[in-house]
Design a protein around this motif. Structure first.
Motif, PDB file in Angstrom:
ATOM      1  N   GLY A 171     -74.664  11.044  19.807  1.00 44.48           N
ATOM      2  CA  GLY A 171     -75.048  10.809  18.419  1.00 44.48           C
ATOM      3  C   GLY A 171     -76.362  10.077  18.251  1.00 44.48           C
ATOM      4  N   LEU A 172     -76.919   9.528  19.341  1.00 48.85           N
ATOM      5  CA  LEU A 172     -78.201   8.841  19.231  1.00 48.85           C
ATOM      6  C   LEU A 172     -79.341   9.859  19.189  1.00 48.85           C
ATOM      7  N   THR A 173     -80.429   9.482  18.540  1.00 46.57           N
ATOM      8  CA  THR A 173     -81.632  10.296  18.498  1.00 46.57           C
ATOM      9  C   THR A 173     -82.794   9.479  19.056  1.00 46.57           C
ATOM     10  N   ARG A 174     -83.955  10.090  19.110  1.00 48.96           N
ATOM     11  CA  ARG A 174     -85.124   9.377  19.617  1.00 48.96           C
ATOM     12  C   ARG A 174     -85.506   8.188  18.738  1.00 48.96           C
ATOM     13  N   ASP A 175     -85.020   8.187  17.519  1.00 48.12           N
ATOM     14  CA  ASP A 175     -85.245   7.032  16.652  1.00 48.12           C
ATOM     15  C   ASP A 175     -84.506   5.801  17.165  1.00 48.12           C
ATOM     16  N   ASP A 176     -83.484   6.030  17.997  1.00 49.26           N
ATOM     17  CA  ASP A 176     -82.683   4.935  18.549  1.00 49.26           C
ATOM     18  C   ASP A 176     -83.173   4.484  19.922  1.00 49.26           C
ATOM     19  N   LEU A 177     -84.334   4.980  20.333  1.00 50.48           N
ATOM     20  CA  LEU A 177     -84.836   4.718  21.677  1.00 50.48           C
ATOM     21  C   LEU A 177     -84.991   3.228  21.966  1.00 50.48           C
ATOM     22  N   GLU A 178     -85.664   2.508  21.088  1.00 50.50           N
ATOM     23  CA  GLU A 178     -85.886   1.072  21.285  1.00 50.50           C
ATOM     24  C   GLU A 178     -84.570   0.312  21.313  1.00 50.50           C
ATOM     25  N   PHE A 179     -83.655   0.696  20.434  1.00 50.81           N
ATOM     26  CA  PHE A 179     -82.337   0.053  20.383  1.00 50.81           C
ATOM     27  C   PHE A 179     -81.615   0.207  21.713  1.00 50.81           C
ATOM     28  N   LEU A 180     -81.601   1.443  22.250  1.00 54.81           N
ATOM     29  CA  LEU A 180     -80.907   1.709  23.507  1.00 54.81           C
ATOM     30  C   LEU A 180     -81.565   0.966  24.666  1.00 54.81           C
ATOM     31  N   SER A 181     -82.878   1.005  24.726  1.00 51.20           N
ATOM     32  CA  SER A 181     -83.612   0.352  25.804  1.00 51.20           C
ATOM     33  C   SER A 181     -83.371  -1.153  25.805  1.00 51.20           C
ATOM     34  N   GLU A 182     -83.468  -1.776  24.641  1.00 51.74           N
ATOM     35  CA  GLU A 182     -83.292  -3.225  24.556  1.00 51.74           C
ATOM     36  C   GLU A 182     -81.847  -3.642  24.779  1.00 51.74           C
ATOM     37  N   LYS A 183     -80.915  -2.823  24.308  1.00 52.35           N
ATOM     38  CA  LYS A 183     -79.497  -3.120  24.539  1.00 52.35           C
ATOM     39  C   LYS A 183     -79.206  -3.152  26.035  1.00 52.35           C
ATOM     40  N   ALA A 184     -79.682  -2.142  26.759  1.00 56.31           N
ATOM     41  CA  ALA A 184     -79.458  -2.082  28.205  1.00 56.31           C
ATOM     42  C   ALA A 184     -80.151  -3.249  28.899  1.00 56.31           C
ATOM     43  N   ARG A 185     -81.380  -3.528  28.503  1.00 58.89           N
ATOM     44  CA  ARG A 185     -82.141  -4.591  29.164  1.00 58.89           C
ATOM     45  C   ARG A 185     -81.509  -5.955  28.930  1.00 58.89           C
ATOM     46  N   GLN A 186     -81.068  -6.235  27.716  1.00 60.18           N
ATOM     47  CA  GLN A 186     -80.454  -7.535  27.428  1.00 60.18           C
ATOM     48  C   GLN A 186     -79.154  -7.716  28.206  1.00 60.18           C
ATOM     49  N   GLN A 187     -78.366  -6.659  28.321  1.00 64.72           N
ATOM     50  CA  GLN A 187     -77.150  -6.733  29.131  1.00 64.72           C
ATOM     51  C   GLN A 187     -77.506  -7.057  30.583  1.00 64.72           C
ATOM     52  N   MET A 188     -78.528  -6.411  31.079  1.00 63.60           N
ATOM     53  CA  MET A 188     -78.928  -6.598  32.469  1.00 63.60           C
ATOM     54  C   MET A 188     -79.505  -7.991  32.708  1.00 63.60           C
ATOM     55  N   ILE A 189     -80.274  -8.502  31.760  1.00 63.28           N
ATOM     56  CA  ILE A 189     -80.838  -9.855  31.897  1.00 63.28           C
ATOM     57  C   ILE A 189     -79.718 -10.887  31.970  1.00 63.28           C
ATOM     58  N   GLU A 190     -78.708 -10.723  31.142  1.00 63.84           N
ATOM     59  CA  GLU A 190     -77.580 -11.667  31.139  1.00 63.84           C
ATOM     60  C   GLU A 190     -76.867 -11.670  32.494  1.00 63.84           C
ATOM     61  N   VAL A 191     -76.601 -10.481  33.029  1.00 62.69           N
ATOM     62  CA  VAL A 191     -75.916 -10.383  34.321  1.00 62.69           C
ATOM     63  C   VAL A 191     -76.823 -10.865  35.446  1.00 62.69           C
ATOM     64  N   PHE A 192     -78.116 -10.535  35.365  1.00 61.78           N
ATOM     65  CA  PHE A 192     -79.090 -10.984  36.368  1.00 61.78           C
ATOM     66  C   PHE A 192     -79.107 -12.502  36.457  1.00 61.78           C
ATOM     67  N   ASN A 193     -79.155 -13.167  35.317  1.00 58.38           N
ATOM     68  CA  ASN A 193     -79.188 -14.636  35.300  1.00 58.38           C
ATOM     69  C   ASN A 193     -77.897 -15.229  35.845  1.00 58.38           C
ATOM     70  N   GLU A 194     -76.762 -14.651  35.444  1.00 61.57           N
ATOM     71  CA  GLU A 194     -75.468 -15.172  35.887  1.00 61.57           C
ATOM     72  C   GLU A 194     -75.275 -14.999  37.390  1.00 61.57           C
ATOM     73  N   SER A 195     -75.559 -13.808  37.907  1.00 65.37           N
ATOM     74  CA  SER A 195     -75.333 -13.543  39.330  1.00 65.37           C
ATOM     75  C   SER A 195     -76.333 -14.311  40.201  1.00 65.37           C
ATOM     76  N   SER A 196     -77.565 -14.469  39.718  1.00 64.36           N
ATOM     77  CA  SER A 196     -78.557 -15.234  40.475  1.00 64.36           C
ATOM     78  C   SER A 196     -78.174 -16.707  40.511  1.00 64.36           C
ATOM     79  N   LYS A 197     -77.694 -17.234  39.385  1.00 65.99           N
ATOM     80  CA  LYS A 197     -77.258 -18.630  39.324  1.00 65.99           C
ATOM     81  C   LYS A 197     -76.058 -18.853  40.245  1.00 65.99           C
TER      82      LYS A 197
END
Length: 275
Positions: free
Chosen positions: A239-265
């Motif tokens: 259901g996503l379109t190219r208009d949702d590109l930034e939303f999808l990219s940032e959603k994935a990146r923020q999830q990854m940053i949170e896990v990156f910080n937790e696992s590194s700590k």
């Protein structure tokens, strides 16, 4: 009585005897030696396996065979891997896998995962295709080589690779940062992987490598260490379109940053306890 040893032989013997001292005392020597051993081991292994992968050219399951042998390079360089979230790989559903990219050591972590990942291939930089037996073996194993400087051709290759992913129910691994970065953060993502996922309406599955605290290219430090690799639940794109590109990219990146910080700590804390 004349010596039975020639000067080259004496020089070689002296060099060999100094190796343990250099390894113990010199960060720079240890750094380059470990990478040399890593690359040499993988190159020799790929060369030996070429007759095997030639039987099934461009078959991504060749990577499973290669991983069973290449993974021992981790023991040679002293890197331990802890794998989390592997249950997310237990599906035949195709998807675009995205992960942070810190070092060429990332491939060793992937070797640990391939028996569980099964049908998964990788988007890699085109120059690697010409890296001798490694490049040829990687091509025979279905890797997708892209020249990012040639944007139009890169897009066509990604489209072709995504079509194949859907057709053969394969997973396609992409490093959306575009370059290695081991400075304690995850860089902004390039959008190619997310365009492909949205256009194909297939999920994006994030994978996070914790920080390589034991590796520093600036100071030429390469100590024994441990890395946590966490596979996160797939993010649907239905259901996503190219208009949702930034939303999808940032959603994935923020999830990854949170896990990156937790696992590194977690690893830093574990290291302090061990000390």
């Amino acid at each position: 009585m004349a010596s039975s040893y020639s000067y080259p032989e004496l020089f070689l013997a002296g060099f060999i005897f100094t190796l343990p001292f250099l390894y113990e005392k010199s960060n720079v020597f240890r750094y380059y030696l470990k990478f040399l051993l890593y690359y040499t081991y993988v190159l020799i292994t790929c060369t030996v396996l070429l007759p095997v992968v030639l039987l099934y050219p461009r078959d991504v399951t060749n990577l499973i065979v290669a991983s069973r042998f290449c993974r021992y390079a981790s023991h040679i360089v002293g890197v331990e891997w802890e794998l989390r979230g592997l249950e997310h790989w237990d599906t035949d559903e195709c998807c675009i896998v995205i992960s942070n990219h810190q070092s060429s050591l990332d491939i060793l972590g992937m070797f640990e995962m391939w028996p569980r990942m099964k049908r998964c291939t990788v988007v890699a930089k085109r120059p690697l295709m010409f890296a001798g037996a490694f490049g040829f073996g990687a091509w025979l194993s279905g890797l997708v080589f892209i020249d990012r400087l040639k944007t139009d051709r890169a897009r066509k290759l990604m489209k072709k690779a995504t079509d194949r992913v859907i057709r053969e129910k394969t997973k396609l691994w992409v490093f959306p940062e575009g370059a290695r970065y081991n400075k304690g953060s995850i860089q902004p993502f390039k959008k190619g992987a997310f365009y492909s996922a949205i256009d194909a309406q297939i999920p994006v599955m994030p994978v996070v490598f914790s920080q390589y605290y034991f590796l520093d290219s600036g100071t030429k430090t390469f100590e024994p260490g441990k890395v946590v690799i966490t596979t996160l639940p797939p993010i649907p794109t239905k259901g996503l379109t190219r208009d949702d590109l930034e939303f999808l990219s940032e959603k994935a990146r923020q999830q990854m940053i949170e896990v990156f910080n937790e696992s590194s700590k977690y690893l830093v804390g574990e290291k302090k306890i061990a000390v």
